[in-house]
Design a protein around this motif. Structure first.
Motif, PDB file in Angstrom:
ATOM      1  N   ARG A 168      21.010  81.060  96.726  1.00 13.59           N
ATOM      2  CA  ARG A 168      20.092  80.922  95.597  1.00 13.59           C
ATOM      3  C   ARG A 168      20.774  80.150  94.485  1.00 13.59           C
ATOM      4  NH1 ARG A 168      18.838  87.352  95.540  1.00 13.59           N
ATOM      5  NH2 ARG A 168      17.594  87.483  97.463  1.00 13.59           N
ATOM      6  N   ALA A 169      20.079  79.968  93.357  1.00 15.59           N
ATOM      7  CA  ALA A 169      20.650  79.265  92.209  1.00 15.59           C
ATOM      8  C   ALA A 169      22.004  79.874  91.850  1.00 15.59           C
ATOM      9  CB  ALA A 169      19.705  79.355  91.022  1.00 15.59           C
ATOM     10  N   PRO A 202      20.490  71.213 106.172  1.00 17.85           N
ATOM     11  CA  PRO A 202      20.032  71.173 107.567  1.00 17.85           C
ATOM     12  C   PRO A 202      19.369  72.460 108.041  1.00 17.85           C
ATOM     13  CG  PRO A 202      22.234  70.246 107.365  1.00 17.85           C
ATOM     14  CD  PRO A 202      21.921  70.890 106.058  1.00 17.85           C
ATOM     15  N   THR A 203      19.858  73.609 107.545  1.00 15.30           N
ATOM     16  CA  THR A 203      19.302  74.897 107.963  1.00 15.30           C
ATOM     17  C   THR A 203      18.542  75.506 106.798  1.00 15.30           C
ATOM     18  OG1 THR A 203      21.227  75.203 109.410  1.00 15.30           O
ATOM     19  CG2 THR A 203      19.839  77.131 109.004  1.00 15.30           C
ATOM     20  N   VAL A 204      17.221  75.518 106.860  1.00 16.46           N
ATOM     21  CA  VAL A 204      16.409  75.918 105.720  1.00 16.46           C
ATOM     22  C   VAL A 204      16.097  77.403 105.700  1.00 16.46           C
ATOM     23  CG1 VAL A 204      15.395  73.627 105.469  1.00 16.46           C
ATOM     24  CG2 VAL A 204      14.262  75.338 106.914  1.00 16.46           C
ATOM     25  N   PHE A 218      15.857  84.895 105.482  1.00 12.17           N
ATOM     26  CA  PHE A 218      15.609  84.486 104.099  1.00 12.17           C
ATOM     27  C   PHE A 218      15.617  82.965 104.009  1.00 12.17           C
ATOM     28  CE2 PHE A 218      20.158  85.049 104.605  1.00 12.17           C
ATOM     29  CZ  PHE A 218      20.713  83.932 104.001  1.00 12.17           C
ATOM     30  N   ALA A 219      14.910  82.457 103.003  1.00 14.14           N
ATOM     31  CA  ALA A 219      14.832  81.016 102.774  1.00 14.14           C
ATOM     32  C   ALA A 219      16.048  80.539 101.991  1.00 14.14           C
ATOM     33  CB  ALA A 219      13.552  80.668 102.028  1.00 14.14           C
ATOM     34  N   SER A 243      30.729  72.659 102.906  1.00 15.36           N
ATOM     35  CA  SER A 243      29.581  72.907 103.775  1.00 15.36           C
ATOM     36  C   SER A 243      29.496  74.355 104.218  1.00 15.36           C
ATOM     37  CB  SER A 243      29.692  72.018 105.022  1.00 15.36           C
ATOM     38  OG  SER A 243      28.566  72.187 105.865  1.00 15.36           O
ATOM     39  N   PHE A 244      28.269  74.835 104.350  1.00 11.80           N
ATOM     40  CA  PHE A 244      27.966  76.104 105.006  1.00 11.80           C
ATOM     41  C   PHE A 244      27.263  75.848 106.341  1.00 11.80           C
ATOM     42  CE2 PHE A 244      27.574  78.887 100.895  1.00 11.80           C
ATOM     43  CZ  PHE A 244      28.948  78.946 100.812  1.00 11.80           C
ATOM     44  N   GLU A 245      27.493  74.677 106.926  1.00 11.51           N
ATOM     45  CA  GLU A 245      26.787  74.293 108.146  1.00 11.51           C
ATOM     46  C   GLU A 245      27.717  74.138 109.350  1.00 11.51           C
ATOM     47  OE1 GLU A 245      23.616  74.098 108.576  1.00 11.51           O
ATOM     48  OE2 GLU A 245      22.830  74.117 106.522  1.00 11.51           O
ATOM     49  N   ALA A 246      28.995  74.445 109.201  1.00  8.03           N
ATOM     50  CA  ALA A 246      29.966  74.247 110.286  1.00  8.03           C
ATOM     51  C   ALA A 246      30.141  75.551 111.056  1.00  8.03           C
ATOM     52  CB  ALA A 246      31.300  73.761 109.718  1.00  8.03           C
TER      53      ALA A 246
END
Length: 358
Positions: A168-169, A202-204, A218-219, A243-246
């Motif tokens: 979140r923010a 990439p991951t919504v 959660f979004a 990144s939080f995508e690895a």
């Protein structure tokens, strides 16, 4: 030097780290805790032998000199302001606030009140980054010309029971882990003056993997992969990727490049002490330095703040430094949104060395 009493607010995972490491510091005692979840606060108090109180009681307590703010990012601004209004020094987790204007108001508030405002991260005060500073100042790598830094991981939803707050923010990799690297860069090379960035999500949608809420989806509300370029007042340039995508990885590190050589530094989100140097086509060589200090742990920034109060000097993990990093973060995000290079106007004072003797 008299020890100061610290009351912490927010009894989560970070609080455990601070309390477990507090014995290494001879400057403060953590004496009380508060949490909006009274049961969690009570359990934390019993586990660590501190007094459980409400947030209001902690702020009003005569026996508390400093409030350690370990609440989620959205709560930082209000609690820091209330702490200063109560006549107490404040040390808060990053980010300082959600917006640059709010962060600037807190810095001005502390200054007007004659109180100290400190802010994480404090890992840049560890042996590795202090050693790197000395190596740079000695001229061992020539004139610094740039930095490359990265921190890529799957994100906290794999290990944190309330990981949705990191999406979140005030969250996302740039505001959660980015400050470790940006603060270290500023400590080593001076202030940032401009930033350009690109972001992606990439991951919504995510799923909590651990804790009582495991399986809950959660979004995602913030970018989860960020790449940026930075220009420093010194003329040095830097790139950073967070990144939080690895998935299934934790890749981190920082290189400082000079005209005559390069430094390889450990994860800025920790206190590992290994520093390596390379020049003239040589292999990486370890940089000699003293042993890792017992104070190389979470809390060193709070320790330095308390010590600075006694010594009447500026503290290192300051509100001004955190405000500068916050402005740089928002410059990256604005650049990505508007597709422009954004200037960074704040100019924090140079961060004083802790004078290691490697």
């Amino acid at each position: 030097m008299s020890r100061l009493n610290v009351g912490l607010v927010g009894c989560g995972m970070a609080a455990d780290e601070y309390v477990k490491g507090a014995g290494a510091f001879q400057t403060f005692d953590i004496v009380a805790c508060a949490d909006v979840d009274a049961d969690r606060g009570q359990a934390f108090a019993e586990k660590h032998g501190v007094e459980p109180v409400s947030v209001e009681e902690l702020l009003a307590a005569d026996g508390v000199d400093v409030v350690l703010n370990l609440t989620p990012p959205a709560a930082h601004e209000a609690l820091v302001a209330a702490t200063l209004d109560a006549g107490k020094h404040s040390y808060t987790e990053k980010p300082l606030a959600l917006s640059v204007d709010a962060g600037r108001a807190l810095v001005e508030h502390a200054l007007a009140a004659g109180l100290r405002l400190g802010c994480a991260p404090d890992t840049f005060l560890g042996t590795a980054y202090e050693t790197a500073r000395l190596v740079i100042e000695r001229g061992d790598i020539g004139v610094p010309i740039g930095v490359t830094a990265q921190m890529l991981t799957a994100g906290p939803d794999t290990w944190h029971s309330n990981a949705d707050v990191f999406y979140r923010a005030g969250g996302g990799p740039l505001l959660d882990v980015g400050p470790y690297y940006l603060t270290a860069m500023v400590a080593l090379l001076g202030p940032i003056v401009a930033a350009s960035g690109f972001v992606a999500t990439p991951t919504v949608e995510r799923e909590l993997r651990v804790g009582p809420r495991a399986g809950e989806r959660f979004a995602v509300e913030v970018p989860t992969h960020v790449a940026a370029a930075l220009r420093f007042a010194s003329g040095s340039l830097a790139t950073i990727t967070v990144s939080f995508e690895a998935r299934g990885r934790y890749e981190s590190g920082m290189f400082v490049h000079g005209t005559e050589g390069s430094l390889l530094l450990p994860d800025a989100n920790g206190f590992a002490a290994d520093v390596k140097i390379r020049s003239d086509h040589s292999d990486w060589q370890p940089v000699a330095h003293g042993p890792r200090r017992d104070i190389d742990r979470r809390g060193i920034g709070l320790h330095d703040l308390v010590e600075a109060v006694s010594e009447g000097r500026p503290h290192r993990a300051s509100g001004e430094l955190a405000l500068h990093v916050l402005e740089a973060v928002h410059a990256i995000l604005r650049s990505a949104d508007e597709r422009i290079t954004v200037e960074v106007s704040s100019l924090p004072a140079p961060v004083a060395s802790m004078k290691l003797n490697p």
